[in-house]
Scaffold this active site. Structure first.
Site, PDB file in Angstrom:
ATOM      1  N   TYR A 172      71.000  56.127  73.610  1.00  0.00           N
ATOM      2  CA  TYR A 172      70.918  57.588  73.576  1.00  0.00           C
ATOM      3  C   TYR A 172      71.995  58.175  74.483  1.00  0.00           C
ATOM      4  O   TYR A 172      72.311  57.619  75.540  1.00  0.00           O
ATOM      5  CB  TYR A 172      69.507  58.029  74.012  1.00  0.00           C
ATOM      6  CG  TYR A 172      69.254  59.516  73.903  1.00  0.00           C
ATOM      7  CD1 TYR A 172      69.587  60.206  72.732  1.00  0.00           C
ATOM      8  CD2 TYR A 172      68.679  60.213  74.959  1.00  0.00           C
ATOM      9  CE1 TYR A 172      69.363  61.566  72.635  1.00  0.00           C
ATOM     10  CE2 TYR A 172      68.453  61.581  74.853  1.00  0.00           C
ATOM     11  CZ  TYR A 172      68.795  62.252  73.693  1.00  0.00           C
ATOM     12  OH  TYR A 172      68.584  63.592  73.585  1.00  0.00           O
ATOM     13  N   TYR A 182      65.268  63.662  80.401  1.00  0.00           N
ATOM     14  CA  TYR A 182      65.252  62.229  80.050  1.00  0.00           C
ATOM     15  C   TYR A 182      65.327  61.446  81.353  1.00  0.00           C
ATOM     16  O   TYR A 182      66.374  60.929  81.728  1.00  0.00           O
ATOM     17  CB  TYR A 182      66.440  61.920  79.132  1.00  0.00           C
ATOM     18  CG  TYR A 182      66.355  60.615  78.368  1.00  0.00           C
ATOM     19  CD1 TYR A 182      65.500  60.486  77.266  1.00  0.00           C
ATOM     20  CD2 TYR A 182      67.135  59.525  78.711  1.00  0.00           C
ATOM     21  CE1 TYR A 182      65.436  59.306  76.547  1.00  0.00           C
ATOM     22  CE2 TYR A 182      67.088  58.336  77.995  1.00  0.00           C
ATOM     23  CZ  TYR A 182      66.233  58.236  76.920  1.00  0.00           C
ATOM     24  OH  TYR A 182      66.186  57.065  76.191  1.00  0.00           O
TER      25      TYR A 182
HETATM   26  P1  NAI Z   1      59.165  54.134  68.461  1.00  0.00           P
HETATM   27  O1  NAI Z   1      57.936  54.563  69.160  1.00  0.00           O
HETATM   28  O2  NAI Z   1      59.124  53.997  66.987  1.00  0.00           O
HETATM   29  O3  NAI Z   1      59.689  52.733  69.016  1.00  0.00           O
HETATM   30  C1  NAI Z   1      59.535  52.261  70.309  1.00  0.00           C
HETATM   31  C2  NAI Z   1      58.753  50.959  70.202  1.00  0.00           C
HETATM   32  O4  NAI Z   1      58.837  50.226  71.411  1.00  0.00           O
HETATM   33  C3  NAI Z   1      57.276  51.184  69.912  1.00  0.00           C
HETATM   34  O5  NAI Z   1      56.936  50.493  68.727  1.00  0.00           O
HETATM   35  C4  NAI Z   1      56.592  50.532  71.114  1.00  0.00           C
HETATM   36  O6  NAI Z   1      55.378  49.928  70.760  1.00  0.00           O
HETATM   37  C5  NAI Z   1      57.643  49.505  71.508  1.00  0.00           C
HETATM   38  N1  NAI Z   1      57.530  48.978  72.876  1.00  0.00           N
HETATM   39  C6  NAI Z   1      57.409  49.661  74.040  1.00  0.00           C
HETATM   40  N2  NAI Z   1      57.338  48.799  75.075  1.00  0.00           N
HETATM   41  C7  NAI Z   1      57.428  47.544  74.548  1.00  0.00           C
HETATM   42  C8  NAI Z   1      57.405  46.235  75.106  1.00  0.00           C
HETATM   43  N3  NAI Z   1      57.278  46.040  76.428  1.00  0.00           N
HETATM   44  N4  NAI Z   1      57.525  45.167  74.282  1.00  0.00           N
HETATM   45  C9  NAI Z   1      57.639  45.363  72.946  1.00  0.00           C
HETATM   46  N5  NAI Z   1      57.663  46.567  72.360  1.00  0.00           N
HETATM   47  C10 NAI Z   1      57.556  47.652  73.158  1.00  0.00           C
HETATM   48  O7  NAI Z   1      60.292  55.163  68.929  1.00  0.00           O
HETATM   49  P2  NAI Z   1      61.839  55.285  68.624  1.00  0.00           P
HETATM   50  O8  NAI Z   1      62.207  56.617  69.179  1.00  0.00           O
HETATM   51  O9  NAI Z   1      62.160  55.002  67.225  1.00  0.00           O
HETATM   52  O10 NAI Z   1      62.496  54.199  69.567  1.00  0.00           O
HETATM   53  C11 NAI Z   1      63.280  53.105  69.125  1.00  0.00           C
HETATM   54  C12 NAI Z   1      64.569  53.051  69.914  1.00  0.00           C
HETATM   55  O11 NAI Z   1      65.371  54.182  69.584  1.00  0.00           O
HETATM   56  C13 NAI Z   1      64.387  53.079  71.430  1.00  0.00           C
HETATM   57  O12 NAI Z   1      65.316  52.216  72.036  1.00  0.00           O
HETATM   58  C14 NAI Z   1      64.739  54.523  71.758  1.00  0.00           C
HETATM   59  O13 NAI Z   1      65.159  54.696  73.089  1.00  0.00           O
HETATM   60  C15 NAI Z   1      65.866  54.738  70.770  1.00  0.00           C
HETATM   61  N6  NAI Z   1      66.275  56.133  70.559  1.00  0.00           N
HETATM   62  C16 NAI Z   1      65.374  57.077  70.156  1.00  0.00           C
HETATM   63  C17 NAI Z   1      65.758  58.395  69.984  1.00  0.00           C
HETATM   64  C18 NAI Z   1      64.764  59.420  69.539  1.00  0.00           C
HETATM   65  O14 NAI Z   1      65.072  60.617  69.620  1.00  0.00           O
HETATM   66  N7  NAI Z   1      63.602  59.045  69.045  1.00  0.00           N
HETATM   67  C19 NAI Z   1      67.149  58.819  70.212  1.00  0.00           C
HETATM   68  C20 NAI Z   1      68.038  57.744  70.583  1.00  0.00           C
HETATM   69  C21 NAI Z   1      67.599  56.455  70.763  1.00  0.00           C
END
Ligand code: NAI
Length: 286
Positions: A172, A182
């Site tokens: 991000y 953030y």
């Molecule tokens: P999401 O909630 O779909 O995905 C995050 C996942 O990480 C969840 O499934 C959660 O259960 C899992 N998780 C958390 N701690 C964990 C652990 N210790 N071991 C295994 N799994 C774990 O949300 P999102 O937003 O799609 O996130 C996916 C990636 O995208 C992340 O790296 C996030 O930082 C990145 N991202 C998201 C943005 C947004 O606006 N949603 C923008 C830019 C990057």
């Protein structure tokens, strides 16, 4: 033979991990996912009961198949790293082999090799706190779950990755520009992830011809993002100020990820690729 992908960080059908899984499935890959242990039960139940069937639909009319769901907690590398209170926690005790090393071993035993490794996970317990108010514990926890988790996954999966394979993570813009809100060391964690992408691309490229890239994605109203609290504001800001004034769909990030892990991107490694409607290029809100 089709490619096999392991996607860490899928626990519902809203996030980037799910969209990447779909794009890879649409391109013919076999899909394995790693789901955070506390979220495993509800994810598997929802999947089994058809709750995700609508979002499993692929462009050719078929439904995405997830060959296997592995429980995973990416903040622990081996069973010796797991503290007693986690070990005995009900949700953890009812699953097994969920440390990173054990998951890689299970995938090896089940399938032998993979071609694609996706890291789509992050966690920062103090994300809503300013950096000036963040504790050492919170900061290190953000780095552990959001940055080292990728180092650990690549370390453990690299030996079973076929040469020519590729990995991808999600980052991000807060890593390089100040995004108030953030917090908790999450901006630091993304900066580490981006730096590690370059170093790991060098190391994995030399030892195994594996590519390593990261996508700097625009804002998406995922479960994780909603926990931060200002995601609607970010989505509106992007809509107003980005060169492309449209919503960003998770599928657009999924498609870019599918490109980056495919042979079409065979010379792209160590890169931060922006999939954000161009917002990162603006110097003035406009
Ligand atoms: P999401 O909630 O779909 O995905 C995050 C996942 O990480 C969840 O499934 C959660 O259960 C899992 N998780 C958390 N701690 C964990 C652990 N210790 N071991 C295994 N799994 C774990 O949300 P999102 O937003 O799609 O996130 C996916 C990636 O995208 C992340 O790296 C996030 O930082 C990145 N991202 C998201 C943005 C947004 O606006 N949603 C923008 C830019 C990057």
């Amino acid at each position: 033979r089709g490619k096999r992908a392991f996607i860490a960080g899928v626990a519902d059908d809203n996030g980037y991990g799910w969209a990447i899984a779909k794009a890879l499935a649409a391109a013919g890959a076999e899909i394995l996912v790693g789901t955070w242990v506390p979220a495993l039960k509800i994810f598997e139940t929802s999947l089994r009961r058809g709750k995700f069937d609508e979002s499993r639909l692929l462009p050719d009319g078929s439904l995405m198949e997830i060959t296997k769901v592995y429980p995973l907690d990416a903040v622990y590398d081996t069973p010796e790293d797991v503290p007693e209170d986690v070990k005995t926690n009900k949700r953890y005790a009812s699953s097994s082999n969920w440390t990173v090393k054990e998951v890689a071993e299970s995938v090896k035993n089940d399938f032998g090799t993979i071609d694609i490794l996706v890291h789509s996970l992050a966690n920062g317990p103090e994300v809503t706190k300013h950096l000036l108010e963040t504790s050492r514990k919170g900061y290190l926890a953000a780095i552990s779950a959001s940055s080292y988790s990728f180092v650990s996954l690549l370390q453990n999966f690299l030996p079973i990755m076929n040469p020519g394979g590729a990995s991808i993570s999600l980052t991000y813009i807060a890593s390089e520009r100040t995004i108030p809100g953030y917090g908790g060391g999450m901006s630091s964690a993304k900066a580490a992830l981006e730096s590690d992408t370059r170093v790991l691309a060098f190391e994995a490229g030399r030892v195994r011809k594996i590519r390593v890239n990261t996508i700097s994605a625009g804002p998406l109203g995922s479960r994780a993002a909603k926990a931060i609290g200002f995601i609607e504001k970010m989505i509106n800001y992007s809509y107003t100020n980005a060169p492309l004034q449209k919503e960003l769909s998770a599928d657009e990030v999924g498609n870019a990820a599918a490109f980056l892990v495919s042979p079409l991107a065979s010379a792209v490694t160590g890169s931060v690729v922006y999939v954000d409607n161009g917002l990162n290029t603006m110097g003035l809100a406009c």
